[in-house]
Design an enzyme around this catalytic site. Structure first.
Site, PDB file in Angstrom:
ATOM      1  N   TYR A  85      38.376  35.622  39.942  1.00  0.00           N
ATOM      2  CA  TYR A  85      39.567  35.160  39.223  1.00  0.00           C
ATOM      3  C   TYR A  85      40.248  34.108  40.088  1.00  0.00           C
ATOM      4  CZ  TYR A  85      43.383  35.340  35.936  1.00  0.00           C
ATOM      5  OH  TYR A  85      44.317  34.993  34.992  1.00  0.00           O
ATOM      6  N   LYS A 104      39.394  37.138  33.280  1.00  0.00           N
ATOM      7  CA  LYS A 104      40.432  38.137  32.991  1.00  0.00           C
ATOM      8  C   LYS A 104      39.798  39.432  32.486  1.00  0.00           C
ATOM      9  CE  LYS A 104      44.990  37.962  33.191  1.00  0.00           C
ATOM     10  NZ  LYS A 104      45.769  37.234  34.201  1.00  0.00           N
TER      11      LYS A 104
END
Length: 569
Positions: A111, A184
């Site tokens: 991420y 995500k």
């Protein structure tokens, strides 16, 4: 009707059973089924894999050690991202097992910030499609595109969608934003056990104003300027309508939308569907958790705080909105609660004699109300605000490095025994202050949470653990709680419950203790958040299933990355 090539069937305690009709190389090509060298000899015989794999049989644990060694030997974070992306495309269980065992180490790779590099190179590095690509030029195809996933009304727990305008710190990235949605979802799975086959990544391709992308002959998105008229809203409406029709129990997560659309979209659909904006609500929730923890350590209450927010954009005022609602729950009137906030932009304190965005208007001050401050006409600086408002808490969402200098911090420490200072901008190069400076300038009395990770700091014979206000402490557990309760809405009360659950996992009353739990505890944190959110949903009448034993129900919904029991048909 042709039978499905395989079917994954949930079992108690997060286990899965797989009914398999595939044979041969088709098994190895399925990330959900493939276990590579961990297939036993008997399974290889039954699945027609004999001779297609090395003869040695591995355990999942052995495979994790092998892949982690490969990961550790990889030189750059972008190459590590590629290694992990390829592993996910090959063997989902192994990918998530590796990620769950090294979550704090790998989170910055899968991420932020490393995914930003991958997004910038999306069209050059494209390997295989992930998720769903929806075009503003073809809104009539939205429902069909979602149908083409092959997923039914009870097969999807959540969708993460982006329009790619506000990607991390790199802005408009067009079609490449799909990777932010994919990343995500990886966190949802690793932290909260949302099954990877029950979630969808979506990019809403509305064009791009990024000239570098438009001039790149390899660019894979729509080749025109970003659409900002009614066609944009028509695409959003088509997406929400199709999701309601096809996946009625799913949560809609909005990610990295631009400031002009993020709040507007959330406000439009919040009372219609189960929807959540992580940049606004997730950020606000984890900051509220840090504030809860700090306020308890300072021996105070939220309703008693005076709060400066340096950076009055979507994120900063999303934080203000959530803290304001908490103050109202603690007994203040809406007007009293609003008056406790002092938001600033680069042009100084929000005042009514300056241009304002609609969501800034409620927090703007009237010049006549500041007459006793003795400030000249023109911008009212952060120094002016701190000197006159005497805040108990200062929050940085400005992306301005060094915006909290020694003079201001020492001023805060002069009228607060435990000043609460939250420099949240990231990466570190954009942080408003560095924790070591804050501790020195306040004689170790500051209560600190940051947006970027910092190593523990020794000061005055005490080791200070610096809390990282990372949204991953909140959003995975929130999504899990919504899934368990089958909540039909996400309310301010549910988000506040998630923040309180996070805060209660840390005891900051002890000098040096972190305001928030460590990132290494994400799985346990997510479970606690899910329980609190599901209970709040039931209390508010938004749960659509009966919560008979909420703790067990949460744990039963948390998928464990272990190879499924095979039922070979």
């Amino acid at each position: 009707m042709t039978a499905a090539p395989y079917r994954l069937i949930p079992e108690p305690n997060g286990a899965v059973r797989a009914e398999v009709r595939l044979r041969g190389s088709s098994v190895l090509s399925s990330p959900a089924l493939n276990r590579g060298t961990a297939f036993t000899l008997a399974e290889r015989e039954a699945l027609h894999l004999t001779g297609l794999l090395p003869t040695g049989v591995s355990t999942l644990e052995g495979q994790v050690r092998r892949v982690y060694a490969q990961y550790s030997e990889t030189s750059t974070n972008l190459r590590k991202w590629v290694l992990l992306a390829n592993l996910r495309d090959r063997n989902e269980v192994l990918f998530y097992r590796l990620l769950s065992e090294h979550i704090s180490e790998m989170l910055p790779v899968i991420y932020t910030p490393t995914v930003g590099e991958a997004i910038e190179r999306f069209s050059q590095e494209f390997r295989r499609p992930k998720g769903v690509y929806l075009s503003v030029d073809h809104p009539e195809d939205v429902e069909n595109a979602l149908r083409n996933t092959g997923l039914g009304p009870d097969d999807v727990d959540l969708l993460v969608a982006t329009d790619s305008e506000g990607i991390l710190g790199i802005g408009d990235q067009g079609i490449g934003g799909i990777e932010i949605s994919v990343g995500k979802l990886a966190v949802y799975t690793a932290a909260a056990g949302i099954h990877p086959r029950r979630a969808l990544a979506v990019v809403l391709d509305v064009g791009t104003d990024n000239q570098k992308l438009l001039n790149d002959e390899l660019y894979l998105g729509e080749r025109h300027a970003r659409v900002r008229d009614g066609r944009y809203d028509a695409l959003i409406e088509a997406y929400v309508t199709a999701c309601q029709k096809l996946f009625p129990n799913a949560m809609l997560h909005w990610e990295d939308f631009g400031a002009s659309n993020a709040r507007r979209i959330l406000n439009k659909y919040a009372d219609r569907v189960c929807t959540f904006n992580d940049d606004m609500q997730g950020t606000a929730a984890v900051v509220l958790a840090a504030a809860f923890s700090a306020v308890r350590a300072a021996g105070s209450k939220m309703r008693d705080q005076r709060i400066v927010i340096h950076g009055a954009g979507t994120a900063g005022l999303g934080i203000a909105d959530m803290m304001r609602e908490q103050m109202i729950r603690e007994g203040l009137s809406p007007e009293e609660a609003t008056a406790r906030f002092y938001p600033l932009t680069r042009n100084g304190l929000l005042t009514h004699d300056n241009p304002l965005l609609d969501f800034q208007v409620p927090y703007a001050r009237r010049r006549e109300d500041l007459a006793d401050w003795g400030v000249a006409a023109g911008p009212i600086s952060l120094t002016d605000v701190v000197r006159n408002a005497r805040p108990t808490m200062i929050i940085g969402t400005s992306t301005q490095h060094g915006a909290f200098p020694e003079e201001i911090v020492r001023m805060m420490a002069s009228f607060n025994d435990r000043p609460i200072i939250l420099p949240l901008s990231n990466p570190t190069s954009k942080a408003e202050a560095i924790p070591s400076d804050l501790l020195e300038w306040t004689d170790g009395r500051a209560l600190i949470a940051t947006g970027s990770p910092f190593e523990p700091i020794s000061y005055g014979g005490i080791t200070y653990q610096i809390a990282q206000a990372n949204n991953a402490l909140v959003f995975p557990g929130l999504g899990l709680g919504v899934t368990v309760a089958r909540a039909d809405r996400i309310t301010d009360g549910m988000i506040a419950a998630s923040a309180d659950a996070v805060a209660r996992l840390s005891n900051a009353t002890q000098r040096g203790a972190s305001l928030l739990p460590p990132m290494t505890d994400l799985r346990a944190v997510s479970a606690a958040v899910a329980v609190a959110v599901a209970q709040q949903a039931e209390q508010e009448g938004h749960a659509q299933v009966e919560l008979t034993d909420v703790i067990q129900q949460v744990h039963d919904h948390m998928w464990r990355p272990v190879y499924p029991e095979l039922e070979i048909l």
